[in-house]
Design a protein around this motif. Structure first.
Motif, PDB file in Angstrom:
ATOM      1  N   ARG A  52       2.415   4.556  18.364  1.00  0.00           N
ATOM      2  CA  ARG A  52       1.093   4.046  17.210  1.00  0.00           C
ATOM      3  C   ARG A  52       0.779   5.105  15.764  1.00  0.00           C
ATOM      4  N   MET A  53       1.186   5.941  16.120  1.00  0.00           N
ATOM      5  CA  MET A  53       0.675   6.305  14.468  1.00  0.00           C
ATOM      6  C   MET A  53       1.681   6.174  13.499  1.00  0.00           C
ATOM      7  N   HIS A  54       3.495   6.140  13.801  1.00  0.00           N
ATOM      8  CA  HIS A  54       4.122   5.755  13.327  1.00  0.00           C
ATOM      9  C   HIS A  54       4.543   4.423  12.690  1.00  0.00           C
ATOM     10  N   HIS A  55       4.145   3.533  14.039  1.00  0.00           N
ATOM     11  CA  HIS A  55       3.733   2.095  12.914  1.00  0.00           C
ATOM     12  C   HIS A  55       2.557   1.953  12.546  1.00  0.00           C
ATOM     13  N   LEU A  56       1.288   2.711  12.578  1.00  0.00           N
ATOM     14  CA  LEU A  56       0.188   2.205  11.601  1.00  0.00           C
ATOM     15  C   LEU A  56       0.915   2.963   9.978  1.00  0.00           C
ATOM     16  N   ASN A  57       1.353   4.651  10.316  1.00  0.00           N
ATOM     17  CA  ASN A  57       1.927   4.383   8.954  1.00  0.00           C
ATOM     18  C   ASN A  57       3.088   4.074   8.214  1.00  0.00           C
ATOM     19  N   SER A  58       3.932   3.258   8.671  1.00  0.00           N
ATOM     20  CA  SER A  58       4.593   2.639   8.083  1.00  0.00           C
ATOM     21  C   SER A  58       3.917   1.107   7.540  1.00  0.00           C
ATOM     22  N   ASP A  61       2.162   1.953   4.375  1.00  0.00           N
ATOM     23  CA  ASP A  61       3.255   2.076   3.229  1.00  0.00           C
ATOM     24  C   ASP A  61       3.063   1.018   2.532  1.00  0.00           C
ATOM     25  N   ALA A  62       4.377  -0.164   3.974  1.00  0.00           N
ATOM     26  CA  ALA A  62       3.780  -1.003   2.911  1.00  0.00           C
ATOM     27  C   ALA A  62       2.806  -2.109   2.260  1.00  0.00           C
ATOM     28  N   LEU A  63       1.678  -1.532   2.967  1.00  0.00           N
ATOM     29  CA  LEU A  63       0.227  -1.794   1.778  1.00  0.00           C
ATOM     30  C   LEU A  63      -0.337  -1.032   0.720  1.00  0.00           C
ATOM     31  N   ARG A  64       0.141  -0.199   0.940  1.00  0.00           N
ATOM     32  CA  ARG A  64       0.058   0.783  -0.303  1.00  0.00           C
ATOM     33  C   ARG A  64       1.028   0.152  -1.612  1.00  0.00           C
ATOM     34  N   SER A  65       2.237  -0.694  -0.967  1.00  0.00           N
ATOM     35  CA  SER A  65       3.740  -0.676  -1.911  1.00  0.00           C
ATOM     36  C   SER A  65       2.816  -2.150  -2.694  1.00  0.00           C
ATOM     37  N   VAL A  66       1.558  -2.922  -2.286  1.00  0.00           N
ATOM     38  CA  VAL A  66       1.220  -3.628  -3.104  1.00  0.00           C
ATOM     39  C   VAL A  66      -0.019  -3.993  -3.852  1.00  0.00           C
TER      40      VAL A  66
END
Length: 81
Positions: A52-58, A61-66
């Motif tokens: 769950r935490m791996h998916h949340l962190n991913s 990260d995707a949100l941070r990129s935009v």
């Protein structure tokens, strides 16, 4: 009991259980078996939480990129994101 009997007289379950032993969770299971089950459940729960935490962190990260940041190299925290 037959359907006619149950319709006529209410079931007195307390009186029926009086002479019988309780069928609950006794110490029928072996203690080592219980500890293995608890350990297995805990390991599975830990694995689910880790995924769950791996998916949340991913996703973060995707949100941070935009998202725009003031210093271009600054990484936003989870809360800031």
């Amino acid at each position: 009991p037959s359907p006619a009997r149950t319709a006529l007289a209410p079931r007195d379950t307390a009186a029926r259980r009086k002479g019988k032993a309780r069928r609950g969770r006794g110490k029928a299971r072996n203690e080592s078996l219980l500890s293995k089950q608890k350990r297995s459940r805990r390991m599975k729960a830990n694995d689910r939480e880790r995924n769950r935490m791996h998916h949340l962190n991913s996703a973060l990260d995707a949100l941070r990129s935009v998202l725009p940041t003031f210093p271009d190299d600054a990484k936003l925290t989870k809360i800031e994101t």
